[in-house]
Design a protein around this motif. Structure first.
Motif, PDB file in Angstrom:
ATOM      1  N   CYS A  88      42.211  28.967  55.302  1.00 18.97           N
ATOM      2  CA  CYS A  88      43.002  27.744  55.324  1.00 18.97           C
ATOM      3  C   CYS A  88      44.458  28.164  55.231  1.00 18.97           C
ATOM      4  CB  CYS A  88      42.613  26.843  54.157  1.00 18.97           C
ATOM      5  SG  CYS A  88      43.544  25.301  54.117  1.00 18.97           S
ATOM      6  N   THR A  89      45.162  28.045  56.334  1.00 18.04           N
ATOM      7  CA  THR A  89      46.555  28.484  56.363  1.00 18.04           C
ATOM      8  C   THR A  89      47.474  27.325  56.739  1.00 18.04           C
ATOM      9  OG1 THR A  89      46.352  29.139  58.680  1.00 18.04           O
ATOM     10  CG2 THR A  89      45.913  30.832  57.019  1.00 18.04           C
ATOM     11  N   MET A  90      48.757  27.512  56.524  1.00 18.24           N
ATOM     12  CA  MET A  90      49.766  26.525  56.902  1.00 18.24           C
ATOM     13  C   MET A  90      50.452  26.971  58.180  1.00 18.24           C
ATOM     14  SD  MET A  90      51.972  25.313  53.671  1.00 18.24           S
ATOM     15  CE  MET A  90      51.400  26.023  52.155  1.00 18.24           C
ATOM     16  N   GLU A  91      50.851  25.994  58.963  1.00 21.20           N
ATOM     17  CA  GLU A  91      51.672  26.280  60.137  1.00 21.20           C
ATOM     18  C   GLU A  91      53.081  26.620  59.653  1.00 21.20           C
ATOM     19  OE1 GLU A  91      50.536  26.409  63.255  1.00 21.20           O
ATOM     20  OE2 GLU A  91      48.541  25.925  62.488  1.00 21.20           O
ATOM     21  N   GLN A  92      53.831  27.362  60.465  1.00 23.23           N
ATOM     22  CA  GLN A  92      55.176  27.782  60.077  1.00 23.23           C
ATOM     23  C   GLN A  92      56.062  26.577  59.754  1.00 23.23           C
ATOM     24  OE1 GLN A  92      57.089  30.382  62.844  1.00 23.23           O
ATOM     25  NE2 GLN A  92      58.857  30.696  61.556  1.00 23.23           N
ATOM     26  N   GLY A  93      55.949  25.514  60.514  1.00 28.13           N
ATOM     27  CA  GLY A  93      56.761  24.325  60.261  1.00 28.13           C
ATOM     28  C   GLY A  93      56.466  23.690  58.921  1.00 28.13           C
ATOM     29  N   GLN A  94      55.181  23.704  58.518  1.00 27.92           N
ATOM     30  CA  GLN A  94      54.808  23.139  57.217  1.00 27.92           C
ATOM     31  C   GLN A  94      55.441  23.936  56.082  1.00 27.92           C
ATOM     32  OE1 GLN A  94      50.547  23.501  57.962  1.00 27.92           O
ATOM     33  NE2 GLN A  94      50.339  21.326  57.431  1.00 27.92           N
ATOM     34  N   SER A  95      55.338  25.253  56.156  1.00 26.34           N
ATOM     35  CA  SER A  95      55.892  26.073  55.077  1.00 26.34           C
ATOM     36  C   SER A  95      57.416  26.014  55.075  1.00 26.34           C
ATOM     37  CB  SER A  95      55.390  27.516  55.169  1.00 26.34           C
ATOM     38  OG  SER A  95      55.750  28.100  56.389  1.00 26.34           O
ATOM     39  N   ALA A  96      58.048  25.955  56.246  1.00 28.36           N
ATOM     40  CA  ALA A  96      59.512  25.842  56.307  1.00 28.36           C
ATOM     41  C   ALA A  96      59.961  24.525  55.677  1.00 28.36           C
ATOM     42  CB  ALA A  96      59.989  25.949  57.749  1.00 28.36           C
ATOM     43  N   GLY A  97      59.221  23.443  55.944  1.00 28.68           N
ATOM     44  CA  GLY A  97      59.549  22.149  55.361  1.00 28.68           C
ATOM     45  C   GLY A  97      59.420  22.163  53.852  1.00 28.68           C
ATOM     46  N   MET A  98      58.388  22.824  53.344  1.00 26.87           N
ATOM     47  CA  MET A  98      58.204  22.920  51.896  1.00 26.87           C
ATOM     48  C   MET A  98      59.331  23.717  51.254  1.00 26.87           C
ATOM     49  SD  MET A  98      54.107  23.451  51.646  1.00 26.87           S
ATOM     50  CE  MET A  98      54.086  23.637  49.872  1.00 26.87           C
TER      51      MET A  98
END
Length: 108
Positions: free
Chosen positions: A88-98
């Motif tokens: 279960c991983t995050m997309e780059q955009g999700q982690s950048a937003g966080m």
């Protein structure tokens, strides 16, 4: 722990954490512990290592203990021997937003 599915006999399992349980303070695993894990596997007991660590921080321990399953990264990665069977991983955009939101640079 016993794992039982409908119509099947019970399967015994041992689930071990790394830090503070399986590992000594010097991050080693004793020869005695490795021998006991080997004997458990010979008796058909499923050996599972669980840790909050990611694979790159934990990889030497599954190599030593040879678990049937390794649950890593707080449950976001599950391996059966060396094959990842769940991730279960995050997309780059999700982690950048966080990161943006947590650093106070959010536009919200």
């Amino acid at each position: 722990m016993e794992i039982r599915q409908a119509g099947q006999s019970a399967q015994k399992a041992i689930i071990l954490d790394l830090d503070g349980t399986l590992l000594h303070t010097d991050k080693s695993i004793s020869a005695y512990t490795l021998e006991m894990l080997r004997r458990c596997k010979e008796k058909g007991i499923v050996v599972i290592v669980a840790t909050a660590r990611f694979w790159f921080k934990a990889e030497k321990y599954p190599d030593q203990t040879k678990p049937d399953y390794a649950i890593l990264a707080d449950g976001t990665q599950i391996y059966h021997h060396t094959e990842m069977i769940y991730g279960c991983t995050m997309e780059q955009g999700q982690s950048a937003g966080m990161i943006e939101a947590l650093s106070g640079k959010s536009r919200c």
